[in-house]
Design a protein around this motif. Structure first.
Motif, short mmCIF file in Angstrom:
data_model
loop_
_atom_site.label_atom_id
_atom_site.label_comp_id
_atom_site.label_asym_id
_atom_site.label_seq_id
_atom_site.Cartn_x
_atom_site.Cartn_y
_atom_site.Cartn_z
N LEU A 121 -9.65 3.28 6.74
CA LEU A 121 -10.43 3.05 7.96
C LEU A 121 -11.73 2.34 7.60
N ASP A 122 -11.97 1.21 8.24
CA ASP A 122 -13.23 0.48 8.07
C ASP A 122 -13.80 0.21 9.45
N LYS A 123 -14.96 -0.42 9.48
CA LYS A 123 -15.64 -0.63 10.76
C LYS A 123 -14.80 -1.40 11.76
N SER A 124 -13.97 -2.31 11.27
CA SER A 124 -13.25 -3.19 12.18
C SER A 124 -11.75 -2.97 12.22
N HIS A 125 -11.22 -2.12 11.36
CA HIS A 125 -9.77 -1.99 11.35
C HIS A 125 -9.30 -0.65 10.79
N LEU A 126 -8.05 -0.35 11.12
CA LEU A 126 -7.38 0.87 10.67
C LEU A 126 -6.03 0.48 10.09
N GLU A 127 -5.65 1.13 8.98
CA GLU A 127 -4.33 0.93 8.39
C GLU A 127 -3.79 2.29 7.94
N ILE A 128 -2.55 2.58 8.30
CA ILE A 128 -1.86 3.77 7.79
C ILE A 128 -0.49 3.31 7.32
N TYR A 129 -0.13 3.63 6.07
CA TYR A 129 1.16 3.23 5.51
C TYR A 129 1.88 4.46 4.95
N ALA A 130 3.21 4.43 5.02
CA ALA A 130 4.02 5.52 4.48
C ALA A 130 5.41 5.00 4.17
N LEU A 131 6.16 5.79 3.41
CA LEU A 131 7.54 5.44 3.09
C LEU A 131 8.53 6.34 3.83
N SER A 132 8.02 7.13 4.77
CA SER A 132 8.89 7.99 5.57
C SER A 132 8.25 8.18 6.93
N ALA A 133 9.07 8.52 7.92
CA ALA A 133 8.53 8.79 9.25
C ALA A 133 7.59 9.98 9.21
N SER A 134 7.96 11.01 8.43
CA SER A 134 7.09 12.19 8.33
C SER A 134 5.76 11.84 7.69
N GLY A 135 5.77 10.95 6.70
CA GLY A 135 4.53 10.54 6.06
C GLY A 135 3.59 9.88 7.04
N LEU A 136 4.09 8.96 7.85
CA LEU A 136 3.24 8.31 8.84
C LEU A 136 2.76 9.31 9.88
N PHE A 137 3.64 10.24 10.28
CA PHE A 137 3.26 11.28 11.23
C PHE A 137 2.07 12.09 10.70
N TYR A 138 2.13 12.48 9.42
CA TYR A 138 1.04 13.28 8.85
C TYR A 138 -0.23 12.44 8.68
N GLY A 139 -0.08 11.14 8.41
CA GLY A 139 -1.26 10.28 8.38
C GLY A 139 -1.96 10.24 9.73
N LEU A 140 -1.15 10.15 10.80
CA LEU A 140 -1.73 10.18 12.16
C LEU A 140 -2.34 11.54 12.46
N LYS A 141 -1.73 12.61 11.98
CA LYS A 141 -2.29 13.95 12.18
C LYS A 141 -3.63 14.09 11.47
N THR A 142 -3.75 13.49 10.29
CA THR A 142 -5.03 13.51 9.59
C THR A 142 -6.08 12.76 10.40
N LEU A 143 -5.73 11.60 10.91
CA LEU A 143 -6.66 10.84 11.75
C LEU A 143 -7.06 11.65 12.99
N MET A 159 0.83 -1.21 0.00
CA MET A 159 0.00 0.00 0.00
C MET A 159 0.86 1.27 0.00
N ALA A 160 2.01 1.19 0.68
CA ALA A 160 2.88 2.37 0.76
C ALA A 160 3.40 2.77 -0.61
N GLN A 161 3.47 1.82 -1.55
CA GLN A 161 3.98 2.13 -2.89
C GLN A 161 3.07 3.11 -3.63
N ARG A 162 1.84 3.27 -3.15
CA ARG A 162 0.91 4.21 -3.81
C ARG A 162 1.36 5.66 -3.67
N VAL A 163 2.26 5.92 -2.71
CA VAL A 163 2.80 7.28 -2.56
C VAL A 163 4.30 7.31 -2.84
N GLN A 164 4.79 6.32 -3.58
CA GLN A 164 6.19 6.27 -3.97
C GLN A 164 6.57 7.55 -4.73
#
Length: 599
Positions: A88-110, A73-78
């Protein structure tokens, strides 16, 4: 449910499966190539239970506990800046990134989604990235600016809007050691405070660029007896003569200290703008150089020094505007030139002209808009918003056509250190976060920004406002809306109260027949009963409201500024009206009686 995020994501797909609640109670796993305390802290602030695992490779992920990793999934932002994928679905959450900053901003969006929805979020997929690699705000520590505690809050807040760079113009607020005479006696940071500022920036994936004026705007340095002789002329209190013995040595010593306070900063901004008197003293005239050649020769010495300190130097562009091709060819190619043009009908044409001139010479360039600047209104109480919105959008267009990788969105506290302060820093958050919106996403929707900002920054839902024709409001209506919607504001209320106080001041001082506009009639017609009756009436209504506005402004400012800054700002706004009042009292001698009658 509206996904009113700032910045607006590149791609959002929602699914009709109802709202999801209780996400912060979910157990999650944080997977990273190496431990990162910033990601750990942010994850722990959102979720009750986080398990951390170090994984091989270059992917970062946060997923519901027990969910298999889908790292493809992270390759979608390569190849994208700070990209992430959030599912985000009813039963699970997934956040993927290719950098620490990318994951940080994904968490900030959440985090933003949870706050905006009061804990409820629709099922969705977000694929997001930044269009600009460098997205900079600006902190000007001259004249009037926030308290240290508020500065730390504002720096942390920048990450919520995915701003990753902050230029800080310290002036005399650094805790200089060797050059202790440059420290402000009241407001200089302690070394502990300065380290905390840098740590707060780092914790939020923000790079600090120190700004040290090195040519012009040096009032706070050239006022000292030891340096007065280095002025271009005795009258040019802010400008350094580049051809005077001791000028370069003074600046080299200052740059050494500034660099030492910022060991992890890649850049050091040298300023070098608006050296208006350059070339006028005897030393400059005897050098035989043109104004531009003299400027470039001194800048090259500053560049060499900055590079020797392990920093990449930046300067402003304006002193190069009239340099010849041959003169620009002599400019050290290791300098990055930031082109700042803040408005005018030729703004884009003028910007392209100097950008191309520098590019052709092999000089690295960047653009600079402004979210608060002169705008032919030195007494502004908040940004001149229609100019600022247009300027930001113009630069967003320019960085695309000229293929620039960053914009510094400058934010000036005053025109120069001895000038009257503009409106407080807090009033600039609206255009600053508009700039953040468009720096992240070139195609962010301008029309919806007002609604998104009111929701995100002020906690106001448009459908709950007592406004009949919301669709008639546009992005530039923010400041004038604040008094009307103030009762509905639940977040950053002090900023709204500040804007309201400024508008309540403007009504009697500038908008509603201010006394100074017709006071001259009392001088021209000293025997006119009609004129004096008119002036007495205007005094009773206008100055009564003005004094109420002053009391209200003092109350709000006392919550944002130290006493001496409050006093300075109040005087900057009320000195002239009170001079006019004193003049009126010389013309009409019974005003004291009116004061007693009206209370």
């Amino acid at each position: 449910m509206n996904i009113n995020l700032i910045p607006q994501p590149q791609y959002v797909q929602t699914r009709e499966t109802g709202l999801i609640t209780g996400v912060p109670t979910w157990q999650v796993e944080l997977h990273t190539p190496s431990a990162d305390l910033r990601l750990s802290a942010l994850s722990a602030s959102i979720f009750g239970e986080v398990t951390e695992t170090v994984i091989s490779g270059d992917c970062y992920a946060l997923v519901s506990t027990g969910l298999p990793l889908n790292l493809r999934m992270a390759q979608r932002v390569q190849g994208r800046n700070d990209g992430y994928v959030l599912i985000l679905d009813k039963s699970h959450l997934e956040i993927y990134a290719l950098s620490a900053s990318g994951l940080f901003y994904g968490l900030k969006t959440l985090e933003q989604l949870l706050r905006n929805g009061n804990g409820s979020i629709p099922a969705l997929t977000i694929i997001d990235w930044a269009d600009l690699r460098l997205r900079s705000d600006y902190l000007d520590l001259r004249t009037v600016y926030p308290t240290f505690e508020l500065i730390l809050q504002y720096v942390a807040e920048l990450s919520s809007y995915k701003i990753n760079t902050l230029v800080v113009e310290y002036e005399d607020k650094l805790p200089f050691r060797k050059l202790s005479l440059l420290r402000h006696p009241e407001f200089a940071f302690t070394e502990v405070e300065h380290r905390l500022l840098l740590q707060t920036a780092y914790d939020n994936f923000i790079t600090i660029i120190p700004k040290q004026q090195s040519f012009g705007h040096l009032e706070y340095i050239l006022k000292h007896p030891a340096y007065i002789s280095l002025r271009e002329t005795p009258e040019s209190v802010a400008e350094l003569c580049p051809n005077r013995a001791g000028s370069f040595e003074m600046m080299a010593e200052i740059l050494e200290e500034v660099a030492s306070f910022h060991p992890d900063s890649e850049y050091l901004h040298l300023g070098c703008d608006e050296v208006w008197s350059l070339g006028t003293c005897a030393d400059c005239r005897q050098s035989g150089l043109t104004r531009e050649a003299s400027f470039i020769r001194f800048v090259n010495r500053l560049v060499e020094k900055t590079v020797s300190l392990g920093k990449k130097p930046m300067i402003w562009h304006d002193m190069l505007m009239h340099a010849t091709v041959e003169e620009i060819a002599a400019l050290d190619k290791r300098v990055l030139v930031v082109v700042w043009i803040y408005g005018g009908h030729r703004m884009k044409a003028d910007a392209r002209q100097i950008l191309h001139k520098l590019q052709d010479a092999g000089i690295e360039i960047m653009g600079a808009s402004s979210v608060r600047c002169w705008d032919d209104n030195g007494d502004q109480n908040y940004p001149v918003i229609h100019n600022r919105i247009n300027n930001i959008l113009d630069w967003v267009e320019l960085v695309q056509s000229e293929q620039l990788y960053g914009i510094i969105h400058t934010n000036w506290a005053c025109p120069f250190s001895l000038g009257s302060p503009y409106g407080l820093f807090e009033t600039s958050r609206y255009p600053a976060f508009f700039a953040a919106d468009h720096s992240w996403n070139f195609h962010a929707d301008t029309h919806s920004f007002l609604e998104r900002f009111l929701g995100q920054f002020h906690g106001v839902l448009i459908e709950e406002l007592p406004l009949e024709e919301w669709n008639d409001y546009v992005v530039t209506d923010y400041y004038q809306l604040i008094p009307q919607i103030l009762p509905s504001i639940t977040q950053n209320r002090l900023t709204a109260e500040l804007i309201d106080a400024m508008i309540q001041f403007e009504i009697p001082a500038q908008r509603r027949s201010p006394l100074q506009t017709f006071l001259f009639r009392g001088v021209l017609s000293p025997d006119s009963e009609e004129v004096f009756t008119f002036l007495r009436d205007k005094y009773k209504s206008g100055y009564g409201d003005l004094m109420k506005a002053k009391q209200n402004m003092q109350t709000v400012l006392a919550k944002l500024l130290p006493p001496s800054m409050t006093e300075l700002f109040i005087m900057s706004r009320f000195y002239r009206p009170e001079l006019f009042e004193a003049n009126l009292r010389e013309i009409i001698t019974d005003l004291a009686i009116l004061d007693t009658e009206t209370g």
